[in-house]
Scaffold this motif. Structure first.
Motif, mmCIF file in Angstrom:
data_model
loop_
_atom_site.group_PDB
_atom_site.id
_atom_site.type_symbol
_atom_site.label_atom_id
_atom_site.label_comp_id
_atom_site.label_asym_id
_atom_site.label_seq_id
_atom_site.Cartn_x
_atom_site.Cartn_y
_atom_site.Cartn_z
ATOM 1 N N TYR A 1 5.142 -3.632 -6.231
ATOM 2 C CA TYR A 1 6.537 -3.446 -5.852
ATOM 3 C C TYR A 1 6.665 -2.219 -4.954
ATOM 4 O O TYR A 1 5.784 -1.363 -4.906
ATOM 5 N N TYR A 2 7.764 -2.158 -4.231
ATOM 6 C CA TYR A 2 8.027 -1.005 -3.366
ATOM 7 C C TYR A 2 9.505 -0.685 -3.436
ATOM 8 O O TYR A 2 10.351 -1.591 -3.486
ATOM 9 N N ILE A 3 9.830 0.593 -3.467
ATOM 10 C CA ILE A 3 11.226 1.024 -3.501
ATOM 11 C C ILE A 3 11.520 1.811 -2.233
ATOM 12 O O ILE A 3 11.050 2.940 -2.069
ATOM 13 N N ASP A 4 12.267 1.199 -1.341
ATOM 14 C CA ASP A 4 12.646 1.828 -0.077
ATOM 15 C C ASP A 4 14.005 2.504 -0.269
ATOM 16 O O ASP A 4 15.054 1.933 0.043
ATOM 17 N N VAL B 1 11.782 9.527 -3.850
ATOM 18 C CA VAL B 1 10.848 8.886 -4.775
ATOM 19 C C VAL B 1 9.749 9.853 -5.171
ATOM 20 O O VAL B 1 9.191 10.547 -4.328
ATOM 21 N N CYS B 2 9.450 9.906 -6.455
ATOM 22 C CA CYS B 2 8.343 10.725 -6.943
ATOM 23 C C CYS B 2 7.249 9.808 -7.465
ATOM 24 O O CYS B 2 7.449 9.093 -8.447
ATOM 25 N N THR B 3 6.095 9.830 -6.797
ATOM 26 C CA THR B 3 4.922 9.074 -7.259
ATOM 27 C C THR B 3 3.847 10.067 -7.677
ATOM 28 O O THR B 3 3.664 10.344 -8.847
ATOM 29 N N THR B 4 3.175 10.658 -6.694
ATOM 30 C CA THR B 4 2.207 11.714 -7.010
ATOM 31 C C THR B 4 2.894 13.068 -7.129
ATOM 32 O O THR B 4 2.324 14.004 -7.679
ATOM 33 N N GLY B 5 4.098 13.163 -6.569
ATOM 34 C CA GLY B 5 4.827 14.429 -6.585
ATOM 35 C C GLY B 5 4.448 15.357 -5.455
ATOM 36 O O GLY B 5 4.961 16.486 -5.373
ATOM 37 N N LYS C 1 0.856 -1.178 0.000
ATOM 38 C CA LYS C 1 0.000 0.000 0.000
ATOM 39 C C LYS C 1 0.891 1.227 0.000
ATOM 40 O O LYS C 1 1.820 1.331 0.809
ATOM 41 N N LEU C 2 0.616 2.159 -0.901
ATOM 42 C CA LEU C 2 1.457 3.343 -1.027
ATOM 43 C C LEU C 2 0.908 4.496 -0.198
ATOM 44 O O LEU C 2 -0.272 4.519 0.165
ATOM 45 N N SER C 3 1.757 5.462 0.082
ATOM 46 C CA SER C 3 1.332 6.635 0.857
ATOM 47 C C SER C 3 0.265 7.430 0.111
ATOM 48 O O SER C 3 -0.511 8.168 0.716
ATOM 49 N N SER C 4 0.220 7.263 -1.208
ATOM 50 C CA SER C 4 -0.787 7.959 -2.017
ATOM 51 C C SER C 4 -2.173 7.340 -1.856
ATOM 52 O O SER C 4 -3.166 7.901 -2.316
ATOM 53 N N GLY C 5 -2.236 6.160 -1.197
ATOM 54 C CA GLY C 5 -3.501 5.460 -1.032
ATOM 55 C C GLY C 5 -3.694 4.328 -2.016
ATOM 56 O O GLY C 5 -4.576 3.484 -1.842
#
Length: 222
Positions: free
Chosen positions: A32-35, A140-144, A23-27
């Motif tokens: 996969y996950y990149i720590d 990491v940039c997901t939603t920015g 589960k990502l912080s964006s919801g």
């Protein structure tokens, strides 16, 4: 001999990339996950991050005075870049003869997620020179969202944002579009995409699972 960028990609693929259900912080959810902090907070990872980020900032030609971003993802990146810049000015980490005079010092600043309610009551910690050119960095940039928040806080303080740089771009959830909208005309560069790290991770796993390749490594080490 591998370049610092190639070594950093290998480290991210080996230490930071994980397959599974997350589960990502964006919801949203992801397979996969990149720590990134598993890499950026390691000694060797910090060394490589400092070199690769500094070179990208140096090659931008903007000559900022500082680098910073939203805590917590930006913290180890900011420290690594600022420390390397000081070492290069003093001639302890140059990569080519006669290069010392070409480098410039970069100080660091961090953006708190909320205004501090005690002490100096400031949201920007560290470098605080109004009007200075700065680079915003993130892991990491997901939603920015975290990068956009850092850009807004930096501008509100009085910095001139001349570049945005992230370690890994997931290329989903509209992150790049959000950052470019928040900082029109400001270059946004990602060092790696999530697909590049996944590809390197799978390549490394394939080599580990191949008995012939494993045998070659064992024979070569004798």
């Amino acid at each position: 001999m591998p370049t610092p960028r190639e070594l950093l990609l290998q480290m991210l693929a080996e230490q930071s990339f994980h397959l599974g259900e997350f589960k990502l912080s964006s919801g949203g959810s992801s397979d996969y996950y990149i720590d990134c902090r598993a890499t950026t907070l390691s000694g060797e990872g910090a060394r490589l991050v400092g070199r690769v980020f500094y070179e990208e900032i140096y090659n931008s030609g903007t000559q900022p005075e500082a680098v910073g971003g939203l805590t917590l993802g930006a913290d180890p990146i900011v420290t690594a870049v600022a420390m390397l810049s000081a070492q290069r000015i003093q001639g302890r980490a140059t990569e080519r003869p006669g290069a010392i005079g070409e480098y410039f010092k970069l100080d660091g600043f961090l953006v708190r997620k909320a205004d501090k309610t005690h002490g100096m009551q400031q949201r920007i910690e560290g470098f605080r020179k109004k009007g200075a050119k700065v680079f915003i960095v993130d892991d990491v940039c997901t939603t920015g969202a975290s990068t956009v928040e850092a850009i807004a806080a930096a501008r509100e303080f009085g910095f001139e944002v001349v570049g945005v740089l992230c370690l890994v771009e997931r290329e989903e959830a509209g992150g790049r579009a959000s950052i470019e909208k928040a900082a029109p005309g400001v270059p946004f560069v990602s060092l790696f995409t999530a697909d590049e790290i996944r590809e390197e991770h799978l390549r490394m796993r394939k080599h580990e699972d191949d008995p012939l390749l494993s045998l070659k490594r064992e024979v070569g080490s004798e």
